[in-house]
Design a protein around this motif. Structure first.
Motif, PDB file in Angstrom:
ATOM      1  N   PRO A 196       0.800  -1.225   0.000  1.00  0.00           N
ATOM      2  CA  PRO A 196       0.000   0.000   0.000  1.00  0.00           C
ATOM      3  C   PRO A 196       0.834   1.278   0.000  1.00  0.00           C
ATOM      4  N   ALA A 197       2.068   1.216   0.538  1.00  0.00           N
ATOM      5  CA  ALA A 197       2.930   2.407   0.573  1.00  0.00           C
ATOM      6  C   ALA A 197       3.633   2.651  -0.744  1.00  0.00           C
ATOM      7  N   GLY A 198       3.693   1.648  -1.610  1.00  0.00           N
ATOM      8  CA  GLY A 198       4.412   1.739  -2.868  1.00  0.00           C
ATOM      9  C   GLY A 198       5.158   0.446  -3.128  1.00  0.00           C
ATOM     10  N   THR A 199       5.984   0.463  -4.169  1.00  0.00           N
ATOM     11  CA  THR A 199       6.690  -0.746  -4.587  1.00  0.00           C
ATOM     12  C   THR A 199       8.144  -0.696  -4.155  1.00  0.00           C
ATOM     13  N   PHE A 200       8.548  -1.728  -3.407  1.00  0.00           N
ATOM     14  CA  PHE A 200       9.918  -1.844  -2.933  1.00  0.00           C
ATOM     15  C   PHE A 200      10.746  -2.687  -3.901  1.00  0.00           C
ATOM     16  N   ASP A 201      11.951  -2.219  -4.195  1.00  0.00           N
ATOM     17  CA  ASP A 201      12.906  -2.998  -4.983  1.00  0.00           C
ATOM     18  C   ASP A 201      13.740  -3.845  -4.029  1.00  0.00           C
ATOM     19  N   GLY A 202      14.251  -4.964  -4.542  1.00  0.00           N
ATOM     20  CA  GLY A 202      15.084  -5.785  -3.685  1.00  0.00           C
ATOM     21  C   GLY A 202      15.710  -6.937  -4.424  1.00  0.00           C
ATOM     22  N   ALA A 234      15.251 -15.907   1.226  1.00  0.00           N
ATOM     23  CA  ALA A 234      15.867 -14.683   1.731  1.00  0.00           C
ATOM     24  C   ALA A 234      15.520 -13.517   0.817  1.00  0.00           C
ATOM     25  N   VAL A 235      15.023 -12.450   1.414  1.00  0.00           N
ATOM     26  CA  VAL A 235      14.657 -11.246   0.663  1.00  0.00           C
ATOM     27  C   VAL A 235      15.275 -10.038   1.353  1.00  0.00           C
ATOM     28  N   ALA A 236      16.018  -9.243   0.600  1.00  0.00           N
ATOM     29  CA  ALA A 236      16.558  -7.975   1.096  1.00  0.00           C
ATOM     30  C   ALA A 236      15.959  -6.857   0.259  1.00  0.00           C
ATOM     31  N   VAL A 237      15.447  -5.825   0.906  1.00  0.00           N
ATOM     32  CA  VAL A 237      14.772  -4.747   0.183  1.00  0.00           C
ATOM     33  C   VAL A 237      15.524  -3.430   0.324  1.00  0.00           C
ATOM     34  N   ASP A 238      15.391  -2.579  -0.700  1.00  0.00           N
ATOM     35  CA  ASP A 238      15.756  -1.171  -0.566  1.00  0.00           C
ATOM     36  C   ASP A 238      14.623  -0.524   0.225  1.00  0.00           C
ATOM     37  N   GLN A 239      14.925  -0.028   1.392  1.00  0.00           N
ATOM     38  CA  GLN A 239      13.868   0.418   2.292  1.00  0.00           C
ATOM     39  C   GLN A 239      13.243   1.747   1.849  1.00  0.00           C
ATOM     40  N   ARG A 240      12.295   2.206   2.660  1.00  0.00           N
ATOM     41  CA  ARG A 240      11.587   3.459   2.383  1.00  0.00           C
ATOM     42  C   ARG A 240      12.589   4.586   2.139  1.00  0.00           C
ATOM     43  N   GLY A 241      12.391   5.306   1.047  1.00  0.00           N
ATOM     44  CA  GLY A 241      13.295   6.379   0.666  1.00  0.00           C
ATOM     45  C   GLY A 241      14.406   5.919  -0.244  1.00  0.00           C
ATOM     46  N   TYR A 242      14.838   4.681  -0.102  1.00  0.00           N
ATOM     47  CA  TYR A 242      15.884   4.122  -0.957  1.00  0.00           C
ATOM     48  C   TYR A 242      15.274   3.509  -2.215  1.00  0.00           C
ATOM     49  N   SER A 243      14.068   2.958  -2.099  1.00  0.00           N
ATOM     50  CA  SER A 243      13.330   2.491  -3.273  1.00  0.00           C
ATOM     51  C   SER A 243      12.627   3.687  -3.901  1.00  0.00           C
ATOM     52  N   ASP A 258       6.161   4.052  10.576  1.00  0.00           N
ATOM     53  CA  ASP A 258       6.030   3.849   9.133  1.00  0.00           C
ATOM     54  C   ASP A 258       7.003   2.774   8.653  1.00  0.00           C
ATOM     55  N   LEU A 259       8.226   2.792   9.199  1.00  0.00           N
ATOM     56  CA  LEU A 259       9.254   1.844   8.779  1.00  0.00           C
ATOM     57  C   LEU A 259       8.906   0.427   9.220  1.00  0.00           C
ATOM     58  N   VAL A 260       8.382   0.293  10.430  1.00  0.00           N
ATOM     59  CA  VAL A 260       7.918  -1.019  10.899  1.00  0.00           C
ATOM     60  C   VAL A 260       6.710  -1.453  10.079  1.00  0.00           C
ATOM     61  N   GLY A 261       5.837  -0.506   9.755  1.00  0.00           N
ATOM     62  CA  GLY A 261       4.693  -0.836   8.905  1.00  0.00           C
ATOM     63  C   GLY A 261       5.116  -1.375   7.560  1.00  0.00           C
ATOM     64  N   ASP A 262       6.221  -0.835   7.025  1.00  0.00           N
ATOM     65  CA  ASP A 262       6.741  -1.357   5.752  1.00  0.00           C
ATOM     66  C   ASP A 262       7.172  -2.813   5.891  1.00  0.00           C
ATOM     67  N   VAL A 263       7.822  -3.134   7.007  1.00  0.00           N
ATOM     68  CA  VAL A 263       8.262  -4.515   7.240  1.00  0.00           C
ATOM     69  C   VAL A 263       7.065  -5.457   7.204  1.00  0.00           C
ATOM     70  N   THR A 295      18.049  13.076   0.389  1.00  0.00           N
ATOM     71  CA  THR A 295      17.097  13.715   1.306  1.00  0.00           C
ATOM     72  C   THR A 295      16.197  12.662   1.945  1.00  0.00           C
ATOM     73  N   ALA A 296      15.735  11.709   1.137  1.00  0.00           N
ATOM     74  CA  ALA A 296      14.880  10.650   1.669  1.00  0.00           C
ATOM     75  C   ALA A 296      15.627   9.820   2.705  1.00  0.00           C
ATOM     76  N   ALA A 297      16.887   9.490   2.429  1.00  0.00           N
ATOM     77  CA  ALA A 297      17.677   8.702   3.379  1.00  0.00           C
ATOM     78  C   ALA A 297      17.904   9.474   4.677  1.00  0.00           C
ATOM     79  N   LEU A 298      18.152  10.771   4.567  1.00  0.00           N
ATOM     80  CA  LEU A 298      18.369  11.593   5.756  1.00  0.00           C
ATOM     81  C   LEU A 298      17.078  11.853   6.526  1.00  0.00           C
ATOM     82  N   ASN A 299      15.950  11.732   5.842  1.00  0.00           N
ATOM     83  CA  ASN A 299      14.672  11.934   6.523  1.00  0.00           C
ATOM     84  C   ASN A 299      14.432  10.895   7.616  1.00  0.00           C
ATOM     85  N   TRP A 300      15.117   9.752   7.542  1.00  0.00           N
ATOM     86  CA  TRP A 300      15.035   8.781   8.630  1.00  0.00           C
ATOM     87  C   TRP A 300      15.485   9.428   9.936  1.00  0.00           C
TER      88      TRP A 300
END
Length: 284
Positions: A20-26, A64-73, A88-93, A206-211
């Motif tokens: 629902p938040a968007g599409t994660f790459d990984g 095993a799945v590794a994702v580019d997290q919120r802001g990185y995807s 929000d980050l836990v919600g993504d998990v 900016t997205a990465a620093l927003n964490w």
């Protein structure tokens, strides 16, 4: 959608996970029906940091799945710092797990990815089977050490710098010299070049620093009841021994602490075989 590529004697898939938040790459390896392990990278990296572990876990019979997290995807890159709160980050998990059809899963995190892991494991022991945290101890242990230990307070000063409005300009100046310096010359040049290229894209840094900017009000997780593996490098410049050695105080479930001699904050790169072996033993 996935595109298989050969890597490390194992087929690694490039995956896209719609939530629902968007599409994660990984990246991923292993059969879809195998026991799931989700891996979360730290700052300022990407899912590719876990390539060695993803491949090894896939060979060992795990999904095993590794994702580019919120802001990185790019597909999950909101503009407001307020949308990078730890909830929000836990919600993504959980959303990634739901999209993958996982009722329960093993969770692995490094650096800020480990912080997300601590929060997820504390709040959702019904979903997180085990937690492996690399470098970053339980946030309560780190906060306590930063208050009581001058050495840890000095080690944590960079967190305030990441919140400054000038952080992007400073990190990307002179061919991203300050951003490259974060890795302490510990990573292969090709990996650093990849991370710098990713974070040099519009709005990516900016997205990465927003964490960090979203964490102006410190939110600490509860105690953790699931089995925990904590790995810490003795040469870590960001986390000192006071925080590392006290981490177990905040874990009520089975706890295994390993110090990796001469490893830096970048334990995944400094000791890949040891990290992989310990992770597989932990989730088995």
């Amino acid at each position: 959608m996935s595109v298989p590529t050969a890597s490390l004697l194992c087929v690694i898939e490039h995956v896209r996970i719609a939530t629902p938040a968007g599409t994660f790459d990984g990246i991923a390896a292993g059969a879809p029906d195998d026991r799931p392990v989700l891996l979360l990278h730290g700052f300022p990296e990407a899912a590719s940091a876990w390539e060695h572990q993803v491949a090894a876990l896939g060979r060992a019979g795990y999904r095993a799945v590794a994702v580019d997290q919120r802001g990185y995807s790019p597909g999950v890159r909101p503009e407001s710092p307020g949308e990078y709160h730890v909830d929000d980050l836990v919600g993504d998990v959980l959303a990634i797990a739901d999209a993958s059809g996982w009722a329960r899963f093993d969770l692995v995190g490094h650096d800020v990815g480990a912080v997300v892991g601590w929060h997820a494991a504390a709040a959702h022991p019904d979903r997180v089977r085990t937690l492996a945290a690399l470098s970053a101890p339980h946030p309560c242990a780190l906060a306590e050490a930063a208050r009581a230990d001058e050495d840890q307070a000095l080690r944590s000063q960079h967190l305030a710098l990441f919140k400054e409005r000038s952080a992007e300009r400073r990190l990307l100046a002179d061919d991203a010299a300050a951003l490259r310096a974060i890795f302490e010359h510990r990573l292969p040049r090709s990996a650093v070049a990849d991370y710098v290229a990713r974070l040099s894209e519009p709005d990516a840094l900016t997205a990465a620093l927003n964490w960090f900017r979203a964490a102006r009000r410190l939110v600490l997780p509860d105690r953790v009841s699931v089995p925990v593996l904590y790995l810490w490098g003795t040469e870590d410049v960001a986390v000192g021994s006071t925080a590392a050695l006290s981490c177990g105080k905040w874990v009520d479930g089975p706890y295994h602490f390993e110090m990796l001699d001469e490893a830096s904050h970048w334990v995944v790169w400094d000791a890949p075989e040891a990290v992989t072996s310990l992770l597989i033993a932990h989730v088995t």
